[in-house]
Enzyme design. Structure first.
Site, PDB file in Angstrom:
ATOM      1  N   CYS A 103       0.833  -1.197   0.000  1.00 22.36           N
ATOM      2  CA  CYS A 103       0.000   0.000   0.000  1.00 22.36           C
ATOM      3  C   CYS A 103       0.878   1.260   0.000  1.00 22.36           C
ATOM      4  CB  CYS A 103      -0.981  -0.055   1.171  1.00 22.36           C
ATOM      5  SG  CYS A 103      -2.318   1.144   1.053  1.00 22.36           S
TER       6      CYS A 103
ATOM      7  N   HIS B 148      -3.698  -5.433  -0.102  1.00 25.43           N
ATOM      8  CA  HIS B 148      -3.270  -5.885   1.224  1.00 25.43           C
ATOM      9  C   HIS B 148      -3.210  -7.404   1.281  1.00 25.43           C
ATOM     10  CE1 HIS B 148      -3.274  -1.981   3.226  1.00 25.43           C
ATOM     11  NE2 HIS B 148      -4.208  -1.674   2.332  1.00 25.43           N
TER      12      HIS B 148
ATOM     13  N   GLU C 175      -2.138  -9.166   3.545  1.00 24.12           N
ATOM     14  CA  GLU C 175      -2.472  -9.604   4.911  1.00 24.12           C
ATOM     15  C   GLU C 175      -3.972  -9.722   5.132  1.00 24.12           C
ATOM     16  OE1 GLU C 175      -1.471  -6.630   4.052  1.00 24.12           O
ATOM     17  OE2 GLU C 175      -2.370  -5.058   5.291  1.00 24.12           O
TER      18      GLU C 175
END
Lengths: 265, 220
Positions: B92, B200, B202
Protein backbone atom coordinates in the site's frame (compact mmCIF):
# COMPACT_ATOMS: atom_id res chain seq x y z
CA UNK A 1 -12.23 -6.71 -13.86
CA UNK A 2 -14.29 -4.86 -11.37
CA UNK A 3 -14.50 -4.63 -7.63
CA UNK A 4 -16.53 -7.60 -6.36
CA UNK A 5 -19.80 -7.37 -4.48
CA UNK A 6 -19.07 -8.62 -0.97
CA UNK A 7 -20.84 -11.20 1.16
CA UNK A 8 -20.44 -10.56 4.87
CA UNK A 9 -21.70 -13.06 7.45
CA UNK A 10 -22.50 -11.45 10.80
CA UNK A 11 -22.10 -13.23 14.13
CA UNK A 12 -23.86 -11.98 17.26
CA UNK A 13 -21.54 -12.46 20.21
CA UNK A 14 -22.48 -12.36 23.88
CA UNK A 15 -19.97 -12.95 26.66
CA UNK A 16 -17.57 -14.43 24.15
CA UNK A 17 -20.07 -16.90 22.71
CA UNK A 18 -22.07 -16.86 19.50
CA UNK A 19 -25.69 -16.27 20.45
CA UNK A 20 -27.19 -18.28 17.65
CA UNK A 21 -24.88 -21.14 16.77
CA UNK A 22 -23.77 -21.72 13.24
CA UNK A 23 -25.14 -24.94 11.76
CA UNK A 24 -22.06 -25.99 9.87
CA UNK A 25 -20.96 -29.49 9.15
CA UNK A 26 -17.73 -30.37 10.91
CA UNK A 27 -17.58 -27.39 13.22
CA UNK A 28 -15.85 -28.23 16.48
CA UNK A 29 -17.77 -25.76 18.59
CA UNK A 30 -20.76 -24.05 17.00
CA UNK A 31 -20.79 -21.51 19.82
CA UNK A 32 -17.20 -20.38 19.49
CA UNK A 33 -16.96 -17.18 17.45
CA UNK A 34 -13.40 -17.98 16.40
CA UNK A 35 -14.39 -21.40 15.03
CA UNK A 36 -17.40 -19.88 13.28
CA UNK A 37 -15.28 -17.13 11.74
CA UNK A 38 -12.76 -19.70 10.52
CA UNK A 39 -15.52 -21.76 8.94
CA UNK A 40 -16.92 -18.72 7.15
CA UNK A 41 -13.44 -17.73 6.05
CA UNK A 42 -12.88 -21.17 4.51
CA UNK A 43 -16.29 -20.98 2.84
CA UNK A 44 -15.38 -17.76 1.06
CA UNK A 45 -16.63 -14.91 3.29
CA UNK A 46 -15.30 -11.63 1.93
CA UNK A 47 -15.35 -10.06 5.38
CA UNK A 48 -16.60 -11.07 8.78
CA UNK A 49 -18.58 -8.99 11.26
CA UNK A 50 -18.95 -9.55 14.99
CA UNK A 51 -21.78 -7.75 16.68
CA UNK A 52 -21.15 -7.69 20.41
CA UNK A 53 -24.38 -7.67 22.37
CA UNK A 54 -22.73 -8.00 25.75
CA UNK A 55 -24.11 -5.58 28.27
CA UNK A 56 -21.38 -5.48 30.90
CA UNK A 57 -18.05 -3.77 30.85
CA UNK A 58 -16.15 -6.80 32.21
CA UNK A 59 -17.14 -8.88 29.20
CA UNK A 60 -15.38 -6.36 26.98
CA UNK A 61 -12.04 -8.05 27.64
CA UNK A 62 -13.53 -11.38 26.56
CA UNK A 63 -14.56 -9.78 23.27
CA UNK A 64 -11.09 -8.33 22.73
CA UNK A 65 -9.62 -11.77 23.26
CA UNK A 66 -12.04 -13.23 20.70
CA UNK A 67 -11.04 -10.51 18.23
CA UNK A 68 -7.33 -11.17 18.77
CA UNK A 69 -7.69 -14.94 18.37
CA UNK A 70 -9.75 -14.47 15.23
CA UNK A 71 -7.20 -12.06 13.74
CA UNK A 72 -4.47 -14.66 14.32
CA UNK A 73 -6.24 -17.15 12.08
CA UNK A 74 -8.56 -15.32 9.72
CA UNK A 75 -7.04 -13.16 7.02
CA UNK A 76 -10.00 -11.25 5.66
CA UNK A 77 -11.22 -7.89 6.98
CA UNK A 78 -12.88 -8.12 10.38
CA UNK A 79 -15.46 -5.59 11.57
CA UNK A 80 -16.61 -5.32 15.18
CA UNK A 81 -19.72 -3.46 16.29
CA UNK A 82 -21.80 -3.11 19.43
CA UNK A 83 -21.29 -1.11 22.57
CA UNK A 84 -18.81 1.37 21.13
CA UNK A 85 -19.27 4.67 22.88
CA UNK A 86 -15.94 6.46 22.78
CA UNK A 87 -12.67 6.64 20.93
CA UNK A 88 -11.02 4.48 23.60
CA UNK A 89 -13.37 1.61 22.69
CA UNK A 90 -12.41 1.98 19.03
CA UNK A 91 -8.74 2.03 19.88
CA UNK A 92 -8.96 -1.18 21.94
CA UNK A 93 -10.87 -3.05 19.22
CA UNK A 94 -8.58 -2.01 16.38
CA UNK A 95 -5.53 -2.80 18.47
CA UNK A 96 -6.87 -6.25 19.24
CA UNK A 97 -6.84 -6.93 15.49
CA UNK A 98 -10.11 -5.71 13.95
CA UNK A 99 -9.88 -3.72 10.73
CA UNK A 100 -13.06 -1.71 11.13
CA UNK A 101 -15.50 -0.74 13.81
CA UNK A 102 -19.19 -0.29 13.30
CA UNK A 103 -21.05 2.34 15.33
CA UNK A 104 -24.73 3.10 15.53
CA UNK A 105 -26.29 4.68 18.64
CA UNK A 106 -23.06 6.46 19.55
CA UNK A 107 -23.08 8.28 16.20
CA UNK A 108 -26.62 9.49 16.86
CA UNK A 109 -25.76 10.58 20.39
CA UNK A 110 -22.43 12.19 19.48
CA UNK A 111 -22.11 12.78 15.72
CA UNK A 112 -18.66 14.38 16.25
CA UNK A 113 -17.38 10.93 17.23
CA UNK A 114 -17.60 10.00 13.55
CA UNK A 115 -15.24 12.84 12.59
CA UNK A 116 -12.94 11.96 15.46
CA UNK A 117 -12.66 8.27 14.52
CA UNK A 118 -12.20 9.02 10.81
CA UNK A 119 -9.46 11.55 11.57
CA UNK A 120 -7.63 9.23 13.93
CA UNK A 121 -7.87 5.90 12.06
CA UNK A 122 -9.01 6.76 8.55
CA UNK A 123 -12.44 6.44 6.97
CA UNK A 124 -11.73 2.90 5.86
CA UNK A 125 -11.86 1.83 9.53
CA UNK A 126 -15.34 3.20 10.18
CA UNK A 127 -18.70 1.71 9.30
CA UNK A 128 -21.77 3.62 10.42
CA UNK A 129 -24.78 1.39 10.96
CA UNK A 130 -28.20 2.88 10.27
CA UNK A 131 -31.40 1.15 11.32
CA UNK A 132 -34.21 2.62 9.24
CA UNK A 133 -37.97 2.17 9.32
CA UNK A 134 -40.57 3.39 6.86
CA UNK A 135 -42.77 6.26 7.99
CA UNK A 136 -45.55 4.52 6.11
CA UNK A 137 -45.08 0.79 5.57
CA UNK A 138 -47.04 0.88 2.31
CA UNK A 139 -45.55 4.04 0.85
CA UNK A 140 -41.77 4.43 0.45
CA UNK A 141 -42.22 7.97 -0.91
CA UNK A 142 -42.92 9.07 2.69
CA UNK A 143 -39.31 8.17 3.54
CA UNK A 144 -37.61 6.41 6.44
CA UNK A 145 -36.66 7.34 10.00
CA UNK A 146 -33.56 6.35 11.95
CA UNK A 147 -34.03 4.11 14.98
CA UNK A 148 -31.53 3.15 17.67
CA UNK A 149 -31.30 0.61 20.48
CA UNK A 150 -32.26 -2.31 18.32
CA UNK A 151 -35.21 -0.49 16.81
CA UNK A 152 -36.79 0.62 20.10
CA UNK A 153 -35.96 4.32 19.97
CA UNK A 154 -37.11 6.57 17.15
CA UNK A 155 -34.64 9.42 16.72
CA UNK A 156 -37.00 11.27 14.40
CA UNK A 157 -34.13 11.77 11.95
CA UNK A 158 -34.63 11.23 8.26
CA UNK A 159 -32.56 8.20 7.19
CA UNK A 160 -31.37 9.68 3.87
CA UNK A 161 -30.29 12.97 5.40
CA UNK A 162 -28.59 11.03 8.18
CA UNK A 163 -26.71 8.82 5.74
CA UNK A 164 -25.56 11.94 3.94
CA UNK A 165 -24.39 13.55 7.18
CA UNK A 166 -22.53 10.40 8.21
CA UNK A 167 -20.78 10.32 4.84
CA UNK A 168 -19.77 13.97 5.16
CA UNK A 169 -18.50 13.48 8.70
CA UNK A 170 -16.22 10.61 7.73
CA UNK A 171 -18.04 7.28 7.54
CA UNK A 172 -16.24 4.90 5.18
CA UNK A 173 -19.29 2.72 4.61
CA UNK A 174 -22.95 2.62 5.58
CA UNK A 175 -24.42 -0.59 7.00
CA UNK A 176 -28.10 -0.16 6.25
CA UNK A 177 -30.67 -2.30 8.02
CA UNK A 178 -34.38 -2.20 7.26
CA UNK A 179 -36.30 -2.53 10.54
CA UNK A 180 -39.41 -3.32 8.51
CA UNK A 181 -37.77 -6.35 6.94
CA UNK A 182 -35.24 -7.51 9.54
CA UNK A 183 -36.07 -11.04 10.65
CA UNK A 184 -38.92 -11.46 8.15
CA UNK A 185 -37.10 -13.38 5.41
CA UNK A 186 -39.13 -11.40 2.86
CA UNK A 187 -36.17 -9.73 1.19
CA UNK A 188 -34.55 -6.32 1.41
CA UNK A 189 -36.47 -3.07 1.41
CA UNK A 190 -35.11 -2.38 -2.09
CA UNK A 191 -36.52 1.14 -2.21
CA UNK A 192 -34.55 1.98 0.92
CA UNK A 193 -31.33 0.45 -0.40
CA UNK A 194 -31.66 2.30 -3.72
CA UNK A 195 -32.44 5.60 -2.05
CA UNK A 196 -29.32 5.44 0.14
CA UNK A 197 -27.06 4.15 -2.65
CA UNK A 198 -28.15 7.10 -4.81
CA UNK A 199 -27.66 9.54 -1.95
CA UNK A 200 -24.11 8.72 -0.78
CA UNK A 201 -20.86 8.11 -2.65
CA UNK A 202 -19.52 5.53 -0.16
CA UNK A 203 -20.20 1.79 -0.17
CA UNK A 204 -23.56 0.65 1.16
CA UNK A 205 -23.94 -2.73 2.88
CA UNK A 206 -27.52 -3.96 2.68
CA UNK A 207 -29.00 -5.83 5.63
CA UNK A 208 -32.32 -7.06 6.92
CA UNK A 209 -34.80 -9.44 5.35
CA UNK A 210 -32.74 -11.94 3.38
CA UNK A 211 -34.53 -15.28 3.22
CA UNK A 212 -33.37 -16.66 -0.12
CA UNK A 213 -30.39 -16.42 -2.44
CA UNK A 214 -32.60 -14.49 -4.87
CA UNK A 215 -32.94 -11.79 -2.21
CA UNK A 216 -29.16 -11.39 -2.08
CA UNK A 217 -29.07 -11.06 -5.86
CA UNK A 218 -31.81 -8.39 -5.85
CA UNK A 219 -29.96 -6.31 -3.31
CA UNK A 220 -26.65 -6.46 -5.18
CA UNK A 221 -28.00 -6.11 -8.73
CA UNK A 222 -27.38 -2.65 -10.26
CA UNK A 223 -30.15 -0.08 -9.88
CA UNK A 224 -30.29 0.30 -13.67
CA UNK A 225 -31.39 -3.33 -13.82
CA UNK A 226 -33.98 -3.08 -11.08
CA UNK A 227 -31.83 -4.08 -8.09
CA UNK A 228 -30.82 -2.29 -4.92
CA UNK A 229 -27.34 -1.44 -6.19
CA UNK A 230 -25.70 -2.32 -2.86
CA UNK A 231 -21.94 -2.90 -2.70
CA UNK A 232 -22.18 -5.66 -0.14
CA UNK A 233 -24.70 -7.84 1.62
CA UNK A 234 -24.60 -8.62 5.31
CA UNK A 235 -26.54 -11.69 6.34
CA UNK A 236 -26.91 -13.87 9.39
CA UNK A 237 -29.77 -16.36 9.42
CA UNK A 238 -29.48 -17.59 5.84
CA UNK A 239 -25.92 -18.73 6.51
CA UNK A 240 -26.10 -19.61 10.23
CA UNK A 241 -29.03 -21.95 9.78
CA UNK A 242 -27.16 -23.92 7.17
CA UNK A 243 -29.83 -23.05 4.60
CA UNK A 244 -27.08 -22.07 2.20
CA UNK A 245 -23.30 -21.95 2.25
CA UNK A 246 -21.39 -18.90 1.07
CA UNK A 247 -19.97 -21.03 -1.72
CA UNK A 248 -23.50 -21.75 -2.96
CA UNK A 249 -24.52 -18.13 -2.62
CA UNK A 250 -21.54 -17.01 -4.69
CA UNK A 251 -22.18 -19.58 -7.39
CA UNK A 252 -25.80 -18.41 -7.54
CA UNK A 253 -24.74 -14.77 -7.83
CA UNK A 254 -22.04 -15.47 -10.39
CA UNK A 255 -24.49 -17.30 -12.65
CA UNK A 256 -26.69 -14.21 -12.59
CA UNK A 257 -23.91 -11.84 -13.53
CA UNK A 258 -23.09 -10.39 -10.10
CA UNK A 259 -19.29 -10.03 -9.80
CA UNK A 260 -18.14 -11.98 -6.75
CA UNK A 261 -14.73 -13.11 -5.57
CA UNK A 262 -13.72 -16.63 -6.40
CA UNK A 263 -12.06 -18.32 -3.45
CA UNK A 264 -8.53 -19.57 -4.00
CA UNK A 265 -8.60 -23.36 -3.68
CA UNK B 1 15.11 -21.79 16.30
CA UNK B 2 15.29 -19.15 13.63
CA UNK B 3 18.48 -17.46 14.80
CA UNK B 4 20.44 -18.72 11.82
CA UNK B 5 18.46 -16.69 9.32
CA UNK B 6 18.82 -12.93 9.06
CA UNK B 7 15.73 -11.32 10.56
CA UNK B 8 12.76 -9.86 8.78
CA UNK B 9 12.40 -6.15 9.49
CA UNK B 10 8.82 -4.93 9.56
CA UNK B 11 9.32 -1.20 9.28
CA UNK B 12 7.30 0.76 11.81
CA UNK B 13 6.35 4.16 10.45
CA UNK B 14 3.85 4.67 13.26
CA UNK B 15 0.94 4.34 10.85
CA UNK B 16 -1.08 1.38 12.08
CA UNK B 17 -1.97 -2.11 10.85
CA UNK B 18 1.50 -3.52 11.63
CA UNK B 19 0.05 -6.31 13.73
CA UNK B 20 -2.10 -7.57 10.86
CA UNK B 21 0.91 -7.77 8.60
CA UNK B 22 2.97 -9.45 11.30
CA UNK B 23 0.24 -12.03 11.91
CA UNK B 24 -0.07 -12.79 8.22
CA UNK B 25 3.71 -13.10 7.80
CA UNK B 26 3.86 -15.57 10.69
CA UNK B 27 1.00 -17.60 9.24
CA UNK B 28 2.67 -17.60 5.81
CA UNK B 29 6.04 -18.68 7.26
CA UNK B 30 4.81 -21.76 9.02
CA UNK B 31 7.59 -23.60 10.81
CA UNK B 32 9.82 -24.27 7.83
CA UNK B 33 10.42 -20.63 6.92
CA UNK B 34 10.36 -19.26 10.48
CA UNK B 35 12.63 -16.30 11.11
CA UNK B 36 12.60 -13.51 13.65
CA UNK B 37 10.41 -10.53 12.88
CA UNK B 38 11.81 -7.26 14.19
CA UNK B 39 9.23 -4.49 14.26
CA UNK B 40 11.23 -1.29 14.18
CA UNK B 41 11.67 2.13 12.67
CA UNK B 42 15.40 2.02 13.41
CA UNK B 43 17.73 2.31 10.38
CA UNK B 44 20.06 -0.29 11.95
CA UNK B 45 17.32 -2.93 11.95
CA UNK B 46 16.77 -2.29 8.24
CA UNK B 47 20.48 -2.55 7.40
CA UNK B 48 20.94 -6.06 8.84
CA UNK B 49 17.65 -7.51 7.61
CA UNK B 50 17.25 -10.38 5.18
CA UNK B 51 13.84 -9.09 4.16
CA UNK B 52 12.43 -5.62 4.67
CA UNK B 53 8.66 -5.18 4.70
CA UNK B 54 7.17 -1.68 4.61
CA UNK B 55 3.45 -1.73 5.26
CA UNK B 56 1.41 1.38 5.59
CA UNK B 57 -2.05 2.75 5.76
CA UNK B 58 -2.93 6.40 5.98
CA UNK B 59 -1.69 9.53 4.26
CA UNK B 60 1.31 9.90 1.97
CA UNK B 61 2.39 13.11 3.70
CA UNK B 62 2.63 11.40 7.11
CA UNK B 63 4.50 8.50 5.54
CA UNK B 64 6.96 10.90 3.91
CA UNK B 65 7.60 12.61 7.26
CA UNK B 66 8.09 9.28 9.04
CA UNK B 67 10.67 8.20 6.45
CA UNK B 68 12.66 11.37 7.06
CA UNK B 69 13.01 10.70 10.80
CA UNK B 70 16.52 10.22 12.20
CA UNK B 71 17.70 12.97 9.85
CA UNK B 72 16.75 10.91 6.83
CA UNK B 73 18.72 7.87 8.02
CA UNK B 74 15.72 5.54 7.73
CA UNK B 75 15.07 6.65 4.15
CA UNK B 76 18.78 6.14 3.34
CA UNK B 77 18.83 2.67 4.92
CA UNK B 78 15.79 1.68 2.83
CA UNK B 79 17.16 3.03 -0.45
CA UNK B 80 20.56 1.41 0.24
CA UNK B 81 18.84 -1.91 0.90
CA UNK B 82 16.88 -1.62 -2.36
CA UNK B 83 19.92 -0.48 -4.39
CA UNK B 84 21.81 -3.57 -3.17
CA UNK B 85 18.84 -5.61 -4.50
CA UNK B 86 17.92 -6.66 -0.96
CA UNK B 87 14.65 -8.52 -0.53
CA UNK B 88 11.89 -5.95 -0.13
CA UNK B 89 8.11 -5.94 0.09
CA UNK B 90 6.16 -2.70 0.08
CA UNK B 91 2.44 -2.80 0.87
CA UNK B 92 0.00 0.00 0.00
CA UNK B 93 1.79 3.19 1.14
CA UNK B 94 4.94 1.06 1.26
CA UNK B 95 4.60 0.77 -2.53
CA UNK B 96 3.63 4.40 -3.09
CA UNK B 97 6.60 5.62 -1.00
CA UNK B 98 9.01 4.13 -3.57
CA UNK B 99 8.06 6.86 -6.05
CA UNK B 100 9.03 10.52 -6.28
CA UNK B 101 5.88 12.10 -4.99
CA UNK B 102 2.11 11.94 -4.67
CA UNK B 103 -0.78 14.18 -5.64
CA UNK B 104 -2.02 13.48 -2.11
CA UNK B 105 0.75 15.60 -0.56
CA UNK B 106 2.30 17.81 -3.23
CA UNK B 107 5.23 19.29 -1.30
CA UNK B 108 6.35 15.95 0.17
CA UNK B 109 8.73 13.51 -1.43
CA UNK B 110 8.83 9.75 -1.47
CA UNK B 111 11.97 7.65 -1.56
CA UNK B 112 12.34 8.29 -5.29
CA UNK B 113 13.66 4.79 -5.95
CA UNK B 114 11.51 4.77 -9.09
CA UNK B 115 10.57 7.63 -11.38
CA UNK B 116 6.90 8.36 -11.51
CA UNK B 117 4.09 9.72 -9.38
CA UNK B 118 1.18 8.62 -7.27
CA UNK B 119 -2.13 9.83 -8.65
CA UNK B 120 -5.73 9.89 -7.46
CA UNK B 121 -8.44 7.86 -9.14
CA UNK B 122 -10.54 9.97 -11.51
CA UNK B 123 -13.71 11.36 -9.99
CA UNK B 124 -17.15 10.99 -11.47
CA UNK B 125 -16.62 7.81 -13.49
CA UNK B 126 -19.56 5.47 -14.07
CA UNK B 127 -19.43 1.76 -14.80
CA UNK B 128 -21.22 -0.07 -17.64
CA UNK B 129 -24.44 -0.16 -15.56
CA UNK B 130 -24.33 3.55 -14.90
CA UNK B 131 -23.43 3.06 -11.23
CA UNK B 132 -20.82 5.44 -9.85
CA UNK B 133 -17.29 4.19 -9.42
CA UNK B 134 -16.64 4.82 -5.73
CA UNK B 135 -13.48 6.26 -4.25
CA UNK B 136 -11.78 4.88 -2.21
CA UNK B 137 -11.45 1.69 -4.20
CA UNK B 138 -12.45 -0.65 -1.39
CA UNK B 139 -12.95 -4.37 -1.55
CA UNK B 140 -11.81 -7.39 -3.53
CA UNK B 141 -10.57 -7.01 -7.07
CA UNK B 142 -8.82 -9.20 -9.60
CA UNK B 143 -5.35 -8.66 -11.00
CA UNK B 144 -3.89 -9.12 -14.44
CA UNK B 145 -0.24 -10.13 -14.18
CA UNK B 146 2.65 -8.80 -16.32
CA UNK B 147 5.94 -10.64 -16.94
CA UNK B 148 7.68 -8.85 -14.03
CA UNK B 149 5.14 -10.26 -11.56
CA UNK B 150 4.55 -13.70 -13.02
CA UNK B 151 6.73 -15.67 -10.58
CA UNK B 152 5.01 -14.27 -7.50
CA UNK B 153 1.44 -13.29 -8.39
CA UNK B 154 -1.17 -15.60 -9.90
CA UNK B 155 -3.08 -14.41 -12.95
CA UNK B 156 -6.67 -13.58 -12.07
CA UNK B 157 -6.13 -13.80 -8.30
CA UNK B 158 -8.40 -11.72 -6.05
CA UNK B 159 -6.89 -9.34 -3.52
CA UNK B 160 -8.29 -6.89 -0.98
CA UNK B 161 -7.79 -3.19 -1.74
CA UNK B 162 -8.39 0.03 0.20
CA UNK B 163 -6.99 3.14 -1.49
CA UNK B 164 -7.77 6.35 -3.33
CA UNK B 165 -4.35 6.79 -4.98
CA UNK B 166 -2.32 4.53 -7.28
CA UNK B 167 1.21 4.57 -8.69
CA UNK B 168 2.06 5.59 -12.25
CA UNK B 169 5.62 4.43 -13.00
CA UNK B 170 7.51 6.07 -15.87
CA UNK B 171 9.20 2.75 -16.60
CA UNK B 172 6.51 0.32 -17.75
CA UNK B 173 8.86 -2.66 -17.37
CA UNK B 174 8.42 -2.31 -13.58
CA UNK B 175 4.73 -3.19 -13.83
CA UNK B 176 4.06 -6.55 -12.16
CA UNK B 177 0.27 -6.45 -12.18
CA UNK B 178 -2.65 -4.22 -13.04
CA UNK B 179 -6.24 -4.04 -11.96
CA UNK B 180 -9.27 -1.99 -12.93
CA UNK B 181 -11.48 0.44 -11.07
CA UNK B 182 -13.19 2.74 -13.54
CA UNK B 183 -9.75 2.93 -15.17
CA UNK B 184 -6.89 0.46 -15.47
CA UNK B 185 -4.19 1.05 -12.86
CA UNK B 186 -0.90 -0.44 -11.74
CA UNK B 187 -1.40 -2.50 -8.58
CA UNK B 188 2.07 -4.09 -8.29
CA UNK B 189 5.61 -3.27 -9.33
CA UNK B 190 8.64 -5.56 -9.24
CA UNK B 191 12.34 -5.31 -9.90
CA UNK B 192 14.84 -7.99 -8.86
CA UNK B 193 14.13 -8.88 -5.25
CA UNK B 194 11.74 -5.97 -4.78
CA UNK B 195 7.99 -6.28 -4.89
CA UNK B 196 5.53 -3.51 -4.15
CA UNK B 197 1.78 -4.14 -4.01
CA UNK B 198 -1.11 -1.73 -3.69
CA UNK B 199 -3.44 -4.36 -2.25
CA UNK B 200 -3.27 -5.88 1.22
CA UNK B 201 -1.96 -9.46 1.13
CA UNK B 202 -2.47 -9.60 4.91
CA UNK B 203 -6.24 -9.26 4.33
CA UNK B 204 -6.46 -11.27 1.11
CA UNK B 205 -7.07 -14.69 2.59
CA UNK B 206 -5.29 -17.58 0.87
CA UNK B 207 -4.27 -15.54 -2.19
CA UNK B 208 -2.50 -13.11 0.13
CA UNK B 209 -0.77 -15.74 2.24
CA UNK B 210 0.40 -17.50 -0.93
CA UNK B 211 1.97 -14.30 -2.17
CA UNK B 212 3.68 -13.66 1.18
CA UNK B 213 4.97 -17.21 1.23
CA UNK B 214 6.54 -16.81 -2.21
CA UNK B 215 8.26 -13.62 -1.07
CA UNK B 216 9.55 -15.42 2.05
CA UNK B 217 10.71 -18.47 0.11
CA UNK B 218 13.03 -16.37 -2.03
CA UNK B 219 14.89 -14.96 1.00
CA UNK B 220 18.10 -16.84 1.95
Amino acid sequence: MTVARRLIPCLDVKNGRVVKGVQFVGLRDAGDPVDCARAYDRDGADEITFLDITATHEARDILLDVVARTADQVFVPLTVGGGIRARADVDAILRAGADKVSINSAAVKTPELVNEIADAYGRQALVVAIDARRRDAADPSKGWEVFTHGGRVNTGRDALAWADEMHRRGAGEILLTSMDRDGTGRGYDLELVRAVVERVAIPVIASGGVGTLAHLEEGLRPIARGGGGADAALAATIFHDGLHTLTEAKAFLRERGVPVRATTP
Amino acid sequence: MSAARPHLCLVDLGMGNLRSVERALRAAMGDDLARDIVVSGDPGAVRDAGLVVVPGQGAFGDCSLALQRHGGALARALTDHIERDGHFLGICLGLQALFEGSDEAPGRGGLGVFRGRVRRFQDGLRDADGARVKIPHMGWNQVSVSPAGAHRIDEGAWFYFVHSFHVVPDDRSLVAAESEHGERFVCAVAKGNLLGVQFHPEKSQRAGLTLLRRVLEAVP
